[in-house]
Design an enzyme around this catalytic site. Sequence first.
Site, mmCIF file in Angstrom:
data_model
loop_
_atom_site.group_PDB
_atom_site.id
_atom_site.type_symbol
_atom_site.label_atom_id
_atom_site.label_comp_id
_atom_site.label_asym_id
_atom_site.label_seq_id
_atom_site.Cartn_x
_atom_site.Cartn_y
_atom_site.Cartn_z
ATOM 1 N N HIS A 198 0.818 -1.211 0.000
ATOM 2 C CA HIS A 198 0.000 0.000 0.000
ATOM 3 C C HIS A 198 0.852 1.261 0.000
ATOM 4 O O HIS A 198 0.450 2.292 -0.512
ATOM 5 C CB HIS A 198 -1.010 -0.031 1.145
ATOM 6 C CG HIS A 198 -2.156 -0.927 0.820
ATOM 7 N ND1 HIS A 198 -2.165 -2.252 1.180
ATOM 8 C CD2 HIS A 198 -3.273 -0.716 0.085
ATOM 9 C CE1 HIS A 198 -3.277 -2.805 0.701
ATOM 10 N NE2 HIS A 198 -3.967 -1.892 0.045
ATOM 11 N N GLU A 443 -11.139 -10.575 -4.864
ATOM 12 C CA GLU A 443 -9.703 -10.484 -4.616
ATOM 13 C C GLU A 443 -9.172 -11.673 -3.817
ATOM 14 O O GLU A 443 -7.996 -11.720 -3.463
ATOM 15 C CB GLU A 443 -9.362 -9.166 -3.923
ATOM 16 C CG GLU A 443 -10.165 -8.853 -2.682
ATOM 17 C CD GLU A 443 -9.856 -7.465 -2.117
ATOM 18 O OE1 GLU A 443 -8.848 -6.860 -2.497
ATOM 19 O OE2 GLU A 443 -10.644 -6.996 -1.273
ATOM 20 N N ASP A 467 -4.538 -7.998 -4.455
ATOM 21 C CA ASP A 467 -4.693 -9.100 -3.509
ATOM 22 C C ASP A 467 -4.925 -10.427 -4.214
ATOM 23 O O ASP A 467 -4.467 -11.465 -3.749
ATOM 24 C CB ASP A 467 -5.847 -8.810 -2.539
ATOM 25 C CG ASP A 467 -5.394 -7.873 -1.436
ATOM 26 O OD1 ASP A 467 -4.301 -8.098 -0.896
ATOM 27 O OD2 ASP A 467 -6.124 -6.916 -1.134
ATOM 28 N N CYS A 514 -9.823 -2.823 -10.389
ATOM 29 C CA CYS A 514 -9.352 -1.628 -9.683
ATOM 30 C C CYS A 514 -7.978 -1.847 -9.061
ATOM 31 O O CYS A 514 -7.465 -0.987 -8.360
ATOM 32 C CB CYS A 514 -10.357 -1.186 -8.633
ATOM 33 S SG CYS A 514 -10.608 -2.389 -7.339
HETATM 34 C C1 PEP Z 1 -6.600 -4.839 -4.698
HETATM 35 O O1 PEP Z 1 -6.419 -5.685 -3.833
HETATM 36 O O2 PEP Z 1 -6.306 -5.010 -5.895
HETATM 37 C C2 PEP Z 1 -7.192 -3.529 -4.358
HETATM 38 C C3 PEP Z 1 -7.556 -2.691 -5.289
HETATM 39 O O3 PEP Z 1 -7.305 -3.214 -3.060
HETATM 40 P P1 PEP Z 1 -6.073 -2.837 -2.115
HETATM 41 O O4 PEP Z 1 -4.862 -2.608 -2.983
HETATM 42 O O5 PEP Z 1 -6.446 -1.633 -1.351
HETATM 43 O O6 PEP Z 1 -5.920 -4.056 -1.246
HETATM 44 MG MG MG Z 2 -7.317 -5.514 -1.898
#
Ligand code: PEP
Ligand code: MG
Length: 583
Positions: A198, A443, A467, A514
């Site tokens: 993140h 995910e 994920d 996403c």
């Molecule tokens: C993902 O897991 O691809 C996602 C968009 O959520 P995050 O990166 O916040 O876990």
């Molecule tokens: Mg995620």
Amino acid sequence: MASFTLHGIPVSRGIAIGRAHLLRPAARDVKHYLISEEKVEAEVVRLTDAIAAVNRELQAVRRDLPADAPSELAAFIDVHALILADPIVATEPLKIIRNRHYNAEWAWLTQIDELSAQFDEIEDAYLRERKNDIRQVGERVLKFLTGTASTFPTSSDPLEELPQMIVVAHDISPADMLQFRDRAFVGFVTDLGGQNSHTAIVARSLDIPAVVGMSTACSLICEDDWVIIDGDAGIVIVDPAPVVLEQYREVQSQLIRERKKLGKLKKTPAVTKDGTRIHLLANIELPEDCSPAVEAGAVGVGLFRSEFLFMGRAGGPHRLPSEDEQFESYRKAVVLMKGRPVTIRTLDVGADKPLDKDEETALNPALGLRAIRYCLAEPQMFLTQLRAILRASAYGPINLLIPMLAHAFEIDQTLLFIDQAKQQLRDAKKKFDPNIPVGAMIEIPAAALTLPLFIKRLNFLSIGTNDLIQYTLAIDRVDHEVAHLYNPLHPAVLYLLSTTIAAGAKAGIPVAVCGEVAGDTKLTRLLLGMGLREFSMHPAQLLSVKQEILNSDLDQIEPQVKKILKTFDSAAIADGVERLRAS
Ligand code: PEP
Ligand code: MG
């Protein structure tokens, strides 16, 4: 010193050139920003006042010591007072404010760090121990300063003439990284971290070149070293030769020119050569990110990571934002998007996004109490957030997105909570959109393999590839030791991605991606060929993806992608994707 090059994991593109600033762990909680010339003296006064206040405090404690207090205590306070009176401690930071334009906290901490490091070198154990006294005095002054913190500079402050700086840190938490927006730094280098941690995602969203997983950057780079970050190649050049510096400056200007050219596409609709309309949406962390999203031409927000409203808040893990505070943030996003839909994801904390830095972490945090699991275990907190989101839906279109669902009962419980939140709002006579669409993040591989469960109960799907890849390949997305195994093109990942997109299309429900792959132009055609029509990414990536879309012809791409999806051979897949890009 001779120039040397370090290799790491590229996470945010572009070239940054500047002086290194080493961010030590203790410094992470301290605000770092540059102040303009006319505010320098006010900042000097702020620090001088804080030092004087601590001095008075020490004198008072000394005076009020009970008669039976151990004599060491008085001596201890005297040592602190002496340290504070020493010009090296008290006046050097004032010079740093005047010469380097650091804010008071940063200047103070820079000097305390410098002195502590000098004490580490001392052989005499007694003297070496005095380092703790310096630190304690440092903390006392910082406490005073934070109470008088000045506001951050606005972009109109004339800071351009000051040297650009690059943060070099062992690790930076996502919440801390977010603090650096609009501040003094032009690039980030960290020892730890993976491509889709993140922290890396936030660096990308700030659109600042960054390289992570460097292992030894902190020990090899010194304060004020000249540093070039090549965010595309994942390399950091320390003390570059003048000719190298010149070359990189040239590449940097070239990139700026290309970016300007891309800017012309802002208003162009994202349509493939064969006339297929593609929806390009934005990923945001805070409501303020909506303005750059609209500016870049996003047709909506595909992912609002609401957890950033909850993380890194003063007062510990229980200082959560109230319903009204959250409502205001969600409403702000909706208003800024001017009628375009905003997909708000409910709280996804845990793993590498702890609510509070000092929180004890689980044994395997990525597999632990994260996202919807956390929310279902904290019903009051979840209901508060649901009510806040629902209330904001009275001001514009909102989609409600639930992270990390894997079990049928989690879907049932979540829907029940949403019903309950709606009822509470009806009872309180508060307005909301009764038909708010509810969607699931896909995910976890278990979710991607049981799609009918999700399609039956929910209105849309959004694939979280960050994920999905982590859990499919059993690669911790934060761990740089295994970062080379984190591969979006693994046939298992492609299988889960393509089957999810196809299942959504067959059922007639929207599917978006996403995760970070949506913003990777190397993968745009592959995703288009799988049937993806909604891409959600950082606003900074949107125009390059749009350019790729404008140059793509689905009639040509689809048969090639079909072929790629049939093979299990990684070399053939990589080759196929390469050819797809060149077609
Ligand atoms: C993902 O897991 O691809 C996602 C968009 O959520 P995050 O990166 O916040 O876990
Ligand atoms: Mg995620």
